[in-house]
Design an enzyme around this catalytic site. Structure first.
Site, short mmCIF file in Angstrom:
data_model
loop_
_atom_site.label_atom_id
_atom_site.label_comp_id
_atom_site.label_asym_id
_atom_site.label_seq_id
_atom_site.Cartn_x
_atom_site.Cartn_y
_atom_site.Cartn_z
N GLY A 101 2.57 4.62 13.55
CA GLY A 101 3.24 3.41 14.08
C GLY A 101 2.50 2.87 15.30
N GLU A 106 9.57 1.39 10.90
CA GLU A 106 10.67 2.33 10.67
C GLU A 106 10.04 3.72 10.77
OE1 GLU A 106 13.02 4.77 9.51
OE2 GLU A 106 13.04 3.97 7.48
N GLU A 126 9.79 15.83 15.29
CA GLU A 126 10.21 15.70 13.89
C GLU A 126 9.48 16.73 13.05
OE1 GLU A 126 9.07 12.07 11.59
OE2 GLU A 126 11.19 12.02 11.07
N LYS A 130 0.84 -1.20 0.00
CA LYS A 130 0.00 0.00 0.00
C LYS A 130 0.88 1.25 0.00
CE LYS A 130 -1.95 2.81 2.76
NZ LYS A 130 -1.82 4.03 1.93
N GLY A 190 6.85 5.26 8.37
CA GLY A 190 6.06 6.48 8.43
C GLY A 190 6.16 7.14 9.79
N SER A 191 5.07 7.78 10.20
CA SER A 191 5.11 8.59 11.41
C SER A 191 4.98 7.75 12.67
CB SER A 191 3.98 9.62 11.38
OG SER A 191 2.74 8.95 11.45
N THR A 192 5.44 8.30 13.77
CA THR A 192 5.35 7.63 15.07
C THR A 192 3.89 7.44 15.47
OG1 THR A 192 7.42 8.71 15.59
CG2 THR A 192 6.23 7.79 17.43
N CYS A 234 13.69 10.42 6.79
CA CYS A 234 13.58 9.99 8.19
C CYS A 234 14.88 10.22 8.95
CB CYS A 234 13.14 8.53 8.29
SG CYS A 234 14.16 7.41 7.34
P1 NAI Z 1 1.74 8.56 8.01
O1 NAI Z 1 2.65 7.76 8.88
O2 NAI Z 1 0.36 8.75 8.49
O3 NAI Z 1 1.68 7.86 6.55
C1 NAI Z 1 2.57 6.85 6.11
C2 NAI Z 1 1.80 5.69 5.50
O4 NAI Z 1 0.92 5.14 6.47
C3 NAI Z 1 0.89 6.08 4.31
O5 NAI Z 1 0.91 5.02 3.37
C4 NAI Z 1 -0.47 6.17 4.96
O6 NAI Z 1 -1.53 5.96 4.05
C5 NAI Z 1 -0.42 5.06 5.98
N1 NAI Z 1 -1.34 5.19 7.11
C6 NAI Z 1 -1.82 6.32 7.70
N2 NAI Z 1 -2.64 6.02 8.72
C7 NAI Z 1 -2.68 4.67 8.81
C8 NAI Z 1 -3.34 3.75 9.69
N3 NAI Z 1 -4.12 4.16 10.68
N4 NAI Z 1 -3.15 2.42 9.51
C9 NAI Z 1 -2.33 1.99 8.52
N5 NAI Z 1 -1.69 2.80 7.66
C10 NAI Z 1 -1.86 4.12 7.80
O7 NAI Z 1 2.48 9.96 7.73
P2 NAI Z 1 1.89 11.34 7.14
O8 NAI Z 1 0.63 11.71 7.85
O9 NAI Z 1 1.86 11.26 5.67
O10 NAI Z 1 3.05 12.37 7.58
C11 NAI Z 1 3.08 12.96 8.87
C12 NAI Z 1 4.48 12.98 9.44
O11 NAI Z 1 4.98 11.66 9.55
C13 NAI Z 1 5.55 13.69 8.64
O12 NAI Z 1 5.52 15.06 8.86
C14 NAI Z 1 6.80 13.06 9.19
O13 NAI Z 1 7.16 13.67 10.40
C15 NAI Z 1 6.39 11.64 9.45
N6 NAI Z 1 6.80 10.73 8.36
C16 NAI Z 1 7.95 10.00 8.51
C17 NAI Z 1 8.40 9.21 7.48
C18 NAI Z 1 9.65 8.42 7.60
O14 NAI Z 1 10.30 8.15 6.59
N7 NAI Z 1 10.01 7.96 8.78
C19 NAI Z 1 7.70 9.14 6.18
C20 NAI Z 1 6.46 9.91 6.15
C21 NAI Z 1 6.06 10.67 7.20
#
Ligand code: NAI
Ligand code: MG
Length: 477
Positions: A229, A246, A377, A171, A224-226, A280
């Site tokens: 996570g 991660e 972050e 996804k 993705g985000s904490t 990240c």
């Molecule tokens: P997010 O962590 O919500 O999104 C990442 C992925 O998770 C996307 O594919 C999203 O559709 C999916 N997702 C979202 N909610 C979910 C849930 N409840 N269950 C399963 N999957 C879900 O991150 P977002 O909102 O796009 O960005 C917010 C912040 O997260 C950024 O500002 C950054 O600080 C952090 N982030 C960190 C990343 C990294 O590489 N460690 C990458 C992206 C965001």
């Protein structure tokens, strides 16, 4: 979406649109998966796992993964352009970072297919025993990828899962689905049996959440985000599925007075400004020795002013836009909160006028450990700088480095080899670089201490995380 080798729209007929962050213009409508679609994709992955894929030998899995790498390489220009348009990555980076990153990952991971192994052991129990440990694929894996490096991260997740003999439901993030759609099309062309690689496109709160809670998913791998996570951990309780995470970081860069500043300054600048800070492992906190602090900060500020911020198709552009209006709002909100808490903007600090979601490369000085900009972050091109004194020893510097809830990455610049290694040992961080910078290497375990995640991706640990162990003992008497 790709389910069991078949292209489909969402059962509900719903779609969402993805845009070019450099212009804010819509690029495409994409199917928006709901629970029914997720169920179908998981069922297809289960059927392939128990059926045709379980019969495919390791060398054939390796060949298929390498074939996918070849196809990505052969379609590299198209994929690089797709990534530039959908993610907002400057075109000069997308060919090697995204396409090169994906190809390198798959070629590395393909090698594991023929090298994963169990072991034999001697038991202490009475009698004669043959005791061995089988290493088996964990099963159906949901892989949830963020928007900052969609193609390379999808490849980094697919590679070890397929090498280990798992099947996958990918996804991509709702902001950046396009390169992943092409990736799974290439996987079909490479010849993976139907259902081995499935794709659901859609929102996190619907498609992502349904995958994380699904009773027939054996493992979820998430980047993705904490905050998300934590939601994934909660959802995984349904069936105790395996979870690898991660997550974010707030990674420190230490520059000592004896460092090679010609190398350290540009590395510290690109460590936070590359990809507009949406990395990240971005070096978002700078700790600099007071003897060289003015020179280092002037150098970084000079680069911030010089680096070309602009349209991603311009080959000279170094800094592209943030991925979305929402990220722009987040990042400018953090810069404002830094100002209010007493940090000083040395350079940058403003949104760039015009279309697209651009923010200037920014350096905040006089930052304190209590400020939100030092703890959270930001995920934008915003560096928080602090001076340290020559009286500070490795213990005190490690405390500064370890002051946040994260522990993903760190950089150390000094010619004092003893100090470099002492500090490296004391930092609670998954990746540390000394006197050098660079991106992900598939051979190195990648992941974090503390709130930066669970487990490691890449390297031997990364592929073993797609396996289960089974201890079998035969009494020979
Ligand atoms: P997010 O962590 O919500 O999104 C990442 C992925 O998770 C996307 O594919 C999203 O559709 C999916 N997702 C979202 N909610 C979910 C849930 N409840 N269950 C399963 N999957 C879900 O991150 P977002 O909102 O796009 O960005 C917010 C912040 O997260 C950024 O500002 C950054 O600080 C952090 N982030 C960190 C990343 C990294 O590489 N460690 C990458 C992206 C965001
Ligand atoms: Mg997009």
């Amino acid at each position: 979406m790709l389910v069991g080798g078949e292209w489909r729209e969402a059962a509900s007929g719903e779609t969402f649109s993805t845009e070019d962050p450099a212009t804010g213009e819509k690029l495409a409508d994409v199917a928006s998966a709901g629970e029914t679609d997720v169920d179908a994709a998981v069922a297809a992955a289960r059927a392939a796992f128990e059926g045709p894929w379980s019969k495919v030998k390791p060398d054939e899995r390796a060949r298929l993964i390498n074939k996918l790498a070849d196809l990505i390489d052969a379609n590299g220009d198209e994929l690089a352009l797709t990534e530039t348009l959908d993610v907002g990555r400057p075109i000069q980076f997308s060919r090697f970072a995204d396409v090169g990153g994906a190809v390198g990952q798959l070629r590395y991971q393909a090698g594991w297919a023929t090298k994963l192994a169990g072991e034999t052991l001697e038991l202490s129990a009475p009698g004669e025993w043959l005791s061995y440990v089988l290493r088996e694929p964990v099963g159906v894996c949901a892989q949830i990828v963020p928007w900052n490096f969609p193609l390379a991260m999808a490849a980094a997740k697919l590679g070890p899962a397929l090498a280990a003999g798992c099947t996958v439901v990918l996804k991509p993030a709702e902001q950046t689905p396009l390169s992943t759609i092409r990736l799974v099309e290439l996987a079909l062309e490479a010849g993976f049996p139907e259902g081995v690689v499935n794709l659901v496109t859609g929102y996190g709160r619907t498609a992502g959440a349904a995958l994380a809670a699904h009773m027939d998913v054996d493992k979820v791998a998430f980047t993705g985000s904490t905050v998300t996570g934590r939601a994934i951990i909660d959802a995984s309780k349904t069936n105790f599925k395996r979870v690898s995470l991660e997550l974010g970081g707030k990674s420190p860069t230490f520059i000592f007075a004896d460092a090679d500043l010609k190398k350290a300054i540009p590395a510290a600048a690109m460590g936070i400004f590359f990809n507009a800070g949406q990395v990240c492992a971005a070096g978002s906190r700078l700790f600099v020795a007071e003897e060289v602090a003015d020179q280092v900060l002037e150098g970084i500020a000079g680069m911030a002013k010089m680096l070309r911020v602009g349209h991603t198709l311009d080959p000279e552009t170094v800094i592209g836009p943030l991925v979305s209006a929402q990220q722009l709002e987040r990042v400018t909100g953090y810069i404002e909160s830094g100002r209010q808490e007493g940090a000083r903007v040395l350079v940058g600090g403003e949104r760039k006028e015009g279309p697209g979601w651009f923010v200037e490369p920014t350096v905040l000085v006089d930052t304190e450990a209590t400020m939100r900009v030092r703890r959270e972050e930001i995920f934008g091109p915003v560096l928080c700088a602090t001076r340290f004194s020559s009286a500070d020893d490795a213990e005190r510097l490690a405390r500064l480095g370890n002051e946040t809830e994260f522990g993903l990455s760190a950089s150390i610049w000094t010619r004092d080899i003893g100090m470099a290694h002492k500090l490296a040992r004391r930092l609670r961080s998954g990746t540390i670089r000394i006197n050098g910078s660079g991106g992900v290497d598939p051979a190195l375990p990648l992941g974090g201490f503390k709130a930066s995640g669970w487990g490691r991706e890449n390297g031997k640990a990364g592929v073993e995380a797609y396996t289960e162990l089974k201890a079998i003992s035969v009494n020979l008497d």
